[in-house]
Write a protein that holds these residues in place. Sequence first.
Motif, PDB file in Angstrom:
ATOM      1  N   THR A 415      -5.487  18.405 -51.173  1.00 39.56           N
ATOM      2  CA  THR A 415      -6.527  18.296 -50.152  1.00 39.56           C
ATOM      3  C   THR A 415      -7.590  17.298 -50.602  1.00 39.56           C
ATOM      4  N   VAL A 416      -8.031  16.459 -49.675  1.00 42.37           N
ATOM      5  CA  VAL A 416      -9.072  15.474 -49.965  1.00 42.37           C
ATOM      6  C   VAL A 416     -10.309  15.803 -49.136  1.00 42.37           C
ATOM      7  N   ARG A 443      -3.934  15.568 -41.802  1.00 37.62           N
ATOM      8  CA  ARG A 443      -4.753  15.820 -40.617  1.00 37.62           C
ATOM      9  C   ARG A 443      -6.143  16.268 -41.025  1.00 37.62           C
ATOM     10  N   VAL A 444      -7.041  16.294 -40.069  1.00 35.79           N
ATOM     11  CA  VAL A 444      -8.412  16.768 -40.318  1.00 35.79           C
ATOM     12  C   VAL A 444      -8.392  18.291 -40.286  1.00 35.79           C
ATOM     13  N   VAL A 493     -19.206  16.659 -44.244  1.00 34.35           N
ATOM     14  CA  VAL A 493     -18.099  17.052 -45.101  1.00 34.35           C
ATOM     15  C   VAL A 493     -16.840  17.066 -44.243  1.00 34.35           C
ATOM     16  N   ILE A 494     -15.897  16.169 -44.577  1.00 33.81           N
ATOM     17  CA  ILE A 494     -14.652  16.050 -43.806  1.00 33.81           C
ATOM     18  C   ILE A 494     -13.487  16.355 -44.741  1.00 33.81           C
ATOM     19  N   ARG A 495     -12.742  17.401 -44.420  1.00 35.25           N
ATOM     20  CA  ARG A 495     -11.636  17.834 -45.259  1.00 35.25           C
ATOM     21  C   ARG A 495     -10.310  17.429 -44.631  1.00 35.25           C
ATOM     22  N   LEU A 496      -9.465  16.819 -45.463  1.00 38.02           N
ATOM     23  CA  LEU A 496      -8.177  16.290 -45.001  1.00 38.02           C
ATOM     24  C   LEU A 496      -7.037  16.963 -45.778  1.00 38.02           C
ATOM     25  N   GLY A 497      -5.982  17.346 -45.057  1.00 37.67           N
ATOM     26  CA  GLY A 497      -4.829  17.969 -45.719  1.00 37.67           C
ATOM     27  C   GLY A 497      -3.695  18.181 -44.746  1.00 37.67           C
ATOM     28  N   ARG A 498      -2.779  19.038 -45.119  1.00 30.46           N
ATOM     29  CA  ARG A 498      -1.619  19.293 -44.259  1.00 30.46           C
ATOM     30  C   ARG A 498      -1.586  20.748 -43.826  1.00 30.46           C
TER      31      ARG A 498
END
Length: 498
Positions: A415-416, A443-444, A493-498
């Motif tokens: 996760t980014v 995705r967001v 704060v924007i979290r990106l992952g699957r």
Amino acid sequence: MTKASLTIDPAFAIADVDPRLFGSFVEHLGRCVYTGIYEPGHPAADENGFRRDVLDLVRELGVTVVRYPGGNFVSGYRWEDGVGPDRPTRLDSAWRSIEPNTFGLGEFIKWTRAAGVEPMMAVNLGTRGVQEAIDLLEYANHPSGTHWSDLRRKHGDAEPYDIRLWCLGNEMDGPWQLGHKTADEYGRLAAETARAMRMIDRRLELVACGSSGATMPTFGTWEATVLKHAYDVVDYVSLHAYYEPIDGDVATFLASGDRMEAFIADTVATCDHMRAVTRSTKRINLSFDEWNVWYMRKFQAQESTLEWRHAPPLLEDHYDVTDAVVVGSLLIALLRHADRVRVACQAQLVNVIAPIFAEPGGPAWRQTIFHPFAQASRYGRGRVLRVEPQTPVYECAAGEVGLLHATAVQAEDGTVTLFAVNRSQTDALELAANVRALGDGVRVLEHTVLTDEDLGARNSAAEPDRVRPRPVTGTGIDTGTLHASLPPVSWNVIRLGR
């Protein structure tokens, strides 16, 4: 429409984040200890007098390490006053207060264990020296069989405190400091103290006093001189910095993160220069063990009128939205230099220029600055990625400054999290971030923003959640590009992952 862009690519990393980056600071100053973390008789107090409501907020804040007992307070402190059954009341000239020593080292260690944080101890190198420092170390860390270790056991603590992280004094470059010294005087004393402490406990990590601020007239030469004496016996050099809007200059205040980054870069350059000069094989890292927004000028205007009191309400700044956005930017600055800043302590924890406010006998709540710290501590664990925004700029007293201040951290699970501040006071910032390197299917997961139409909005006992991060809709990824709208003066704060 104002536009900015950046690229997030895990192939370009700065460093793994040291959890100690999310530290705080408890000093015997104002109401930080008494009616802050410690208030016997409070409805929420436990059997040790620790406020459970405050402990709950400390855990939520995500603090990892806490520096103690100062600060300016430590330069006149006799640690023996705060242990055992007989505790004298003393004058604390640093903050013109009456100190009863009801709360001392043993209570602090019990509190850190209750809070789940690591202790960071400071020794008095202002009015005291080598002997007092090693006596304190023996009391704290030696198992048993000596005068000081057996005294600790007699006081009820059979097991050593095992304190690993120690500050060799506090702000010894400052003329306001009890026992203020020249760089040569302090450097020699710090080196002597460090060698003596290491003879007792080889596991210690030691912090030498750096400059109390980038504007100190001795900045740079102070660090060089101190390290000439102490390079091979210390592990960190400290930095301290506080920021506030001067004469209503909000534009420069919002640029505080850039000023912090410049301070870090200059200190690193001096440390690395002294590495070459001393022919050392090790690298000195940084302990940014005092940082925050502090309305210092307001306090200085009142300082001459202070009367001798126990736990007076000092430095009780009430923070607004703009302050919170600046604190977010300062956290971004620390993360962007995680390769060298390995320890950092926001000053302070409760009531005194603090993210947590607690009324005597009453409630405790989150100040606006609580939220950026809590989110950075929660989502800023992992590896910092090198992010270089392409952003419009503006001119202020700090020079040319980007409207966008940002960094990204990749967690172990992939996760980014993108942390981003929009410094514009008038316009939303339309961000386009290239995230193709994160792979297909990213995705967001979440986008939250801390802002408000009223930038002066604050939290209070009556409205403890007036200002907090709120979810944002409309942020998404299209053909490998993240699109997000960042409101004016906002922490995102924007979290990106699957």
